[in-house]
Design a protein around this motif. Structure first.
Motif, short mmCIF file in Angstrom:
data_model
loop_
_atom_site.label_atom_id
_atom_site.label_comp_id
_atom_site.label_asym_id
_atom_site.label_seq_id
_atom_site.Cartn_x
_atom_site.Cartn_y
_atom_site.Cartn_z
N ILE A 162 0.83 -1.20 0.00
CA ILE A 162 0.00 0.00 0.00
C ILE A 162 0.87 1.26 0.00
CG2 ILE A 162 -1.68 1.33 1.33
CD1 ILE A 162 -2.78 -1.40 2.33
N LEU A 163 1.87 1.29 0.89
CA LEU A 163 2.72 2.47 1.02
C LEU A 163 3.57 2.70 -0.22
CD1 LEU A 163 3.81 2.04 4.75
CD2 LEU A 163 2.25 3.76 3.82
N GLU A 164 3.91 1.62 -0.92
CA GLU A 164 4.72 1.75 -2.14
C GLU A 164 3.87 2.05 -3.37
OE1 GLU A 164 6.81 -1.93 -2.29
OE2 GLU A 164 8.01 -1.50 -0.50
N GLY A 165 2.55 2.13 -3.18
CA GLY A 165 1.68 2.47 -4.30
C GLY A 165 1.30 1.31 -5.18
N GLU A 166 1.65 0.09 -4.77
CA GLU A 166 1.30 -1.09 -5.59
C GLU A 166 -0.20 -1.37 -5.54
OE1 GLU A 166 3.34 -2.87 -7.52
OE2 GLU A 166 4.97 -1.49 -7.04
N LEU A 167 -0.83 -0.99 -4.44
CA LEU A 167 -2.28 -1.16 -4.31
C LEU A 167 -2.92 0.23 -4.27
CD1 LEU A 167 -2.59 -4.05 -1.69
CD2 LEU A 167 -2.75 -4.17 -4.17
N ALA A 168 -3.72 0.53 -5.26
CA ALA A 168 -4.32 1.87 -5.37
C ALA A 168 -5.46 2.04 -4.37
CB ALA A 168 -4.84 2.07 -6.79
N PRO A 169 -5.71 3.28 -3.94
CA PRO A 169 -6.88 3.54 -3.08
C PRO A 169 -8.14 3.01 -3.73
CG PRO A 169 -5.48 5.47 -3.18
CD PRO A 169 -4.93 4.51 -4.19
N GLY A 170 -8.98 2.38 -2.94
CA GLY A 170 -10.22 1.80 -3.45
C GLY A 170 -10.12 0.32 -3.78
N THR A 171 -8.87 -0.22 -3.79
CA THR A 171 -8.70 -1.65 -4.07
C THR A 171 -9.30 -2.46 -2.93
OG1 THR A 171 -6.64 -1.26 -5.28
CG2 THR A 171 -7.03 -3.50 -4.47
N ARG A 172 -10.16 -3.41 -3.29
CA ARG A 172 -10.79 -4.26 -2.27
C ARG A 172 -9.91 -5.48 -2.01
NH1 ARG A 172 -15.38 -7.92 -2.45
NH2 ARG A 172 -15.46 -7.56 -4.69
N ILE A 173 -9.67 -5.75 -0.73
CA ILE A 173 -8.81 -6.87 -0.32
C ILE A 173 -9.70 -8.03 0.13
CG2 ILE A 173 -7.05 -7.60 1.34
CD1 ILE A 173 -6.06 -4.72 1.37
N GLU A 174 -9.25 -9.23 -0.12
CA GLU A 174 -10.05 -10.40 0.24
C GLU A 174 -10.42 -10.39 1.72
OE1 GLU A 174 -8.04 -14.21 0.08
OE2 GLU A 174 -6.10 -13.24 0.46
#
Length: 248
Positions: A32-44
């Motif tokens: 998340i902090l590295e930007g690999e997961l964008a805001p709004g991405t739903r996690i299992e």
């Protein structure tokens, strides 16, 4: 964006002294902090995560809650666990929240929750330094950044200078006052913290008794006249104040 929840590929070291939930949280937090997961991405969800990573459900739940406590994800019933928008940092200056958020590149929206005009009570009159019974306007707004609620803002103004309700849905309070020839010059502000009430938590999309930042501000024009009193609350998980200090 895909409707399929993100399933992190995490290698767990069961011989490590670091708890399993912490290993999961650290790996996800780094993405998340590295930007690999964008805001709004739903996690299992925790059930799926526990089964896939072969850990207990409480371990998966603790990992996700750890991320929520750091403000990296939001967890809401019905919506699941979603990567949160970046933390908002605001300089402690005499400026409007709308202007600061817009200048920082956030997409800002405002919902006007209340707009009433009435004779000032003794307490309200003291806030604005006017005579009791003077017509005053109370405004409550919910401000959001990048689709997430950030602040609940209560403002009290003399009715004679208060912007119209339609204007307050489109522009910042200080900009509207300046357009009326009323320029904020100085202010007294007190910053504090407390826990959210159930109603506040619901409005701000937070858990009950979540930490809130508070700001009570009395703003004056160049002549020393009070032009507005603000009582604002902010989500501590998404918002902070910044200030510069200098040696005397």
């Amino acid at each position: 964006m895909s409707d399929t929840p993100y399933q992190p590929e995490i290698t767990i070291d069961r011989s490590s002294g670091l708890p399993l939930y912490a290993q999961i949280a650290e790996a996800l937090g780094a993405l998340i902090l590295e930007g690999e997961l964008a805001p709004g991405t739903r996690i299992e969800d925790e059930v799926s995560m526990a089964k896939r990573l072969q850990v207990s459900r409480p371990t998966a739940r603790q990992a996700l809650q750890s991320l929520a406590d750091r403000g990296l994800v939001s967890r809401r019933r019905g919506a699941g666990t979603v990567v949160a928008s970046p933390h908002v940092r605001r300089p402690m200056e005499l400026s409007s929240l709308l202007s600061d958020l817009t200048a920082a590149g956030h997409k800002v929206s405002t919902e006007l929750l209340e707009y009433t005009t009435h004779p000032a009570s003794e307490e309200e009159a003291a806030r604005l330094e006017v005579a009791p019974g003077t017509e005053v306007t109370h405004v409550r707004r919910l401000r959001s950044a990048d689709g997430e609620p950030i602040a609940l803002m209560d403002n009290l103004l003399p009715a004679s200078t208060a912007p119209a309700r339609e204007e307050l849905e489109q522009a910042g309070l200080y900009d509207l006052l300046r357009a009326r020839g009323i320029t904020p010059a100085t202010a007294k502000q007190v910053i504090g913290a407390r826990n959210a009430t159930a109603k506040e938590a619901d409005a701000l999309d937070e858990r009950r008794r979540a930490a809130l930042l508070t700001a009570k501000r009395t703003t004056y024009d160049a002549t020393g006249r009070v032009i507005e009193y603000g009582d604002h609350i902010y989500r501590a998980s998404r918002y902070s104040f910044e200030t510069s200090l200098f040696t005397g």
